[in-house]
Scaffold this motif. Sequence first.
Motif, PDB file in Angstrom:
ATOM      1  N   GLU A   4      -8.590 -35.222 -17.211  1.00 14.13           N
ATOM      2  CA  GLU A   4      -6.778 -34.546 -17.008  1.00 14.13           C
ATOM      3  C   GLU A   4      -7.185 -33.345 -16.778  1.00 14.13           C
ATOM      4  N   LYS A   5      -6.120 -32.989 -16.343  1.00 10.73           N
ATOM      5  CA  LYS A   5      -5.449 -31.854 -15.559  1.00 10.73           C
ATOM      6  C   LYS A   5      -4.540 -31.174 -16.796  1.00 10.73           C
ATOM      7  N   LYS A   6      -4.364 -29.883 -16.557  1.00 10.53           N
ATOM      8  CA  LYS A   6      -3.647 -29.327 -17.197  1.00 10.53           C
ATOM      9  C   LYS A   6      -2.164 -29.853 -17.523  1.00 10.53           C
ATOM     10  N   ASN A   7      -1.511 -29.680 -18.565  1.00  3.37           N
ATOM     11  CA  ASN A   7      -0.151 -30.729 -18.604  1.00  3.37           C
ATOM     12  C   ASN A   7       0.849 -29.782 -18.318  1.00  3.37           C
TER      13      ASN A   7
ATOM     14  N   ALA B 215      -0.412 -35.927 -17.017  1.00  2.52           N
ATOM     15  CA  ALA B 215      -0.545 -34.695 -17.063  1.00  2.52           C
ATOM     16  C   ALA B 215       0.705 -34.129 -16.698  1.00  2.52           C
TER      17      ALA B 215
END
Length: 420
Positions: free
Chosen positions: A376-379, A361
């Motif tokens: 996956e978390k927000k980039n 991330a």
Amino acid sequence: MTNATTARRAAVALAVSAVLGTALAPAATAATTPPPAAPLPSGLYGTTDPAYDGVWRQSLALLAQDTVGVKPAGKAVDWLTGQQCADGAFSAYRADASAACDAKLPRDTNATAAAVQALTATGGAEKTVGKAVTWLKSVQNADGGWSYNPGGASDANSTAVVIGALAAAGEKPAAVASAKGGKSPYDALLTFARPCTGADAGAFVYQPQMPGAVGDSTAAAVVAAQGAGLAPKAGAAGSVAGGTVCDKAAKDLKGAALNGGAYLAGALAKTGHLLTPPMPGAEDSAPKPDFGNTADAVVALAAQGRTEAVKKPLEWLKANGAGWAKESGPAAYAQLVFAANATGTDPADFGGTDLVAALNATGPAPESASPSAGTEKKNENDKNDKKDDGGPNLWWIVGAFFAASAGAGFLLSGRRKPRA
């Protein structure tokens, strides 16, 4: 090794420069310049100014992803290869990679060696790796070792990370002899080993005349003595008898590395973590837990097969490391991934934290993620988060400059104390 570690190395290099009159470290030079006004490249990991650790943190992030079976984004790999100078070297960071590297741009052996390890792991960059290895060989010192910047005295940390790069690239470090003197990197590494006397008995120092942070240099040397790099596998369980006794009869590098492991085991036995002294001028004079070098020590002990000695610091990292990594950025997450890898710990459940997802991330979404990586978390590169990627580490460099100006006594005196 996080940007905290590379900042400490740069700070020690700067202190040595001020005292001994050698070349300045690139990070120290960059510390006096304002942060770049241009937006960060989309392929770069981390959200803070990369002037001091851009190549380093990118390399560790890519290497850690490869370690857990994640295929990094192509643009992340391309960004790293694009940082190389025509002579094969890498600097800490090039804001304009389209411009040629001039003679004034400080070349960085640590960044170059880390890039070699990362690009060898990800594959497809053989030409880039070959040029980098050729450059590293060209700046080898007569004693067989390397300095942070070419032209300086060899130090344990730089020598260790280059050994890892040579091994990753398929070279035999023992056969890489200096043009003048015919010394190998292992010959140089042995010169940093302390005898079995004094507070740092058995440890490896940064340089004989400037001990530095012995936990850092010892962990690096212990791993390098086995011909391994930043992400070694665990050694055979129980292959090294537990204990913290320094063997006075040890004369070769193998024996010195065992003594280094014994030093680390002893330093970690009481609290499970190493300590770092306060920054110069800090109001709080109490030493603080050193997360980065504790993670390094776990990797080193695991690589030696010290299964008992590694248990307590590993549990301490599981309980405390996630918060540090969240504040410090991609290189810190990578370092914890290396610790998990070396100890056979699931990186997707490291004290309740999914290190793989958290690392992913911090940069461009990988092409493929490990099944255990979680959602996956927000980039984080899409966030306008301006907090320091390394906490107080930039100020550590600045503090080192002033300490160096005063003879580096205050700064380095703390480094001579044994870790609790």
